[in-house]
Design an enzyme around this catalytic site. Structure first.
Site, short mmCIF file in Angstrom:
data_model
loop_
_atom_site.label_atom_id
_atom_site.label_comp_id
_atom_site.label_asym_id
_atom_site.label_seq_id
_atom_site.Cartn_x
_atom_site.Cartn_y
_atom_site.Cartn_z
N HIS A 161 5.66 0.20 -9.03
CA HIS A 161 6.22 1.31 -8.24
C HIS A 161 6.07 1.04 -6.73
CE1 HIS A 161 7.39 5.79 -8.83
NE2 HIS A 161 7.93 5.31 -7.71
N GLU B 27 2.74 6.08 -15.79
CA GLU B 27 2.22 5.34 -14.63
C GLU B 27 0.82 5.81 -14.30
OE1 GLU B 27 4.98 5.57 -11.36
OE2 GLU B 27 6.59 4.61 -12.48
N ARG C 239 13.74 6.15 -12.36
CA ARG C 239 12.59 6.76 -13.03
C ARG C 239 12.44 6.10 -14.39
NH1 ARG C 239 11.10 8.18 -8.85
NH2 ARG C 239 10.50 10.25 -8.11
#
Length: 321
Positions: free
Chosen positions: A285, A266, A237
């Site tokens: 991601h 994000e 994370r």
């Protein structure tokens, strides 16, 4: 009676059709067509079930749901879901524990190789017409024979260890509850403290959840403790790494390089300083995305939703609250 499953993430019609092909009888699927809480509040309002992939689900979004029975995480980490509000509202939360372990582990290995060998930099430069063999930002290193420190040793971390065995790496790991000696022997790993990993590892690979204890785990002090030739890998994370401290460490060559697939914000803003660094590999991601893992994971989510629809319990390994 038909029940509605709502995918909160923005997705394409083509991907939505792939999801619909796996729907159990008696369900219909809707999905996000824009980003942001206001849109999610609109589409969750009449949903019986919701799925969240990468989007954060706030208490405000959950309160907009009029009849939601279950919020299902498409993946593992639920730190961006307001669990307290879900409990308050009686909304169950589930996840697909372990479903992305192999795809993420493979991706982490790819990031290690890219960071060690400047694969990302060479690719970007060549696409600009620059043959940069003699002008790399730093030295390149092999993965074979290196010491790798794995921070967080659940399903993903253990799969990373299995993949690294073929490279003859010394593998250190840290987690709250160390494995038994027999388990360590099978995986070929050694338990180490966080300070030992920072001091000894050529590659520090993050696979821990984001919690109050792990927020900013990797900061200025951690970078100072690492080898100057070390690289950092983050597929956990974004908040586990203090990104401002990372920018300074990479610019000053306190460590050799890093590779990241996750960020504190994000999508990563276009003006982020992270995008200005020549010794940092960045990906959006992507680690859990693998076409050949799509159907098994989606089918498992839909099976859990069907359990709730029939008044049956969700398997304990997948239930959060």
């Amino acid at each position: 009676m038909t029940e509605t499953i709502c995918l909160l993430d923005l997705t394409s019609p083509e991907r939505a059709d792939r999801l619909r092909a796996l729907l159990p009888p008696g369900f219909v699927l809707t999905h996000g067509t824009a980003r942001g809480d206001e849109h999610m509040k609109q589409i969750i309002a009449e949903a019986d079930y919701a799925i969240s992939g990468q989007v954060a689900v706030s208490g405000e979004v959950l309160r907009a749901a009029k009849k939601l029975k279950l919020l299902h995480k498409w993946g593992v980490g639920y730190d961006n879901i307001d669990i307290a509000t879900a409990k308050e509202l009686g909304i169950r939360v589930a996840r697909t524990t372990g479903s992305n372990a192999i795809p993420v582990a493979e991706f982490a290995l790819g990031l290690m190789l890219s960071a060690l060998r400047y694969i990302g930099y060479g690719h970007a430069e060549l696409k600009k017409g620059h043959w940069s063999t003699g002008h790399l930002p730093g030295d390149t290193f092999m993965l074979s024979g290196k010491t790798v420190g794995i921070v967080g040793f659940g399903a993903i971390g253990q799969n990373v260890a299995r993949l690294l065995k073929g490279f003859g790496c010394t593998i250190l790991y840290t987690k709250r509850q160390p494995l038994s000696a027999a388990e360590e022997a099978v995986l070929g790993v050694q338990y180490a403290s966080m300070s030992e990993i920072l001091a000894q590892a050529d590659i520090v690979s993050l696979h821990c959840p984001l919690t109050p204890e792990t927020t900013d785990l990797i900061d200025t002090k951690a970078f100072a403790a690492m080898k100057k030739t070390a690289v950092l890998i983050n597929v956990a994370r974004g908040g586990v790494v203090n990104e401002s401290d990372l920018v300074v460490a990479l610019r000053n060559r306190e460590i050799a390089g890093a590779a990241m697939d996750v960020y504190s914000v994000e999508p990563l803003p276009a003006d982020s300083e992270l995008l200005t660094l020549d010794n940092l590999v960045v990906t959006p991601h992507l680690a859990a995305m693998a076409a050949d893992n799509f159907a098994p994971t989606v089918s498992r989510m839909f099976a859990n939703i069907a359990h709730v629809s029939r008044g049956e319990p969700i398997p304990a390994k997948d239930l959060v609250v």
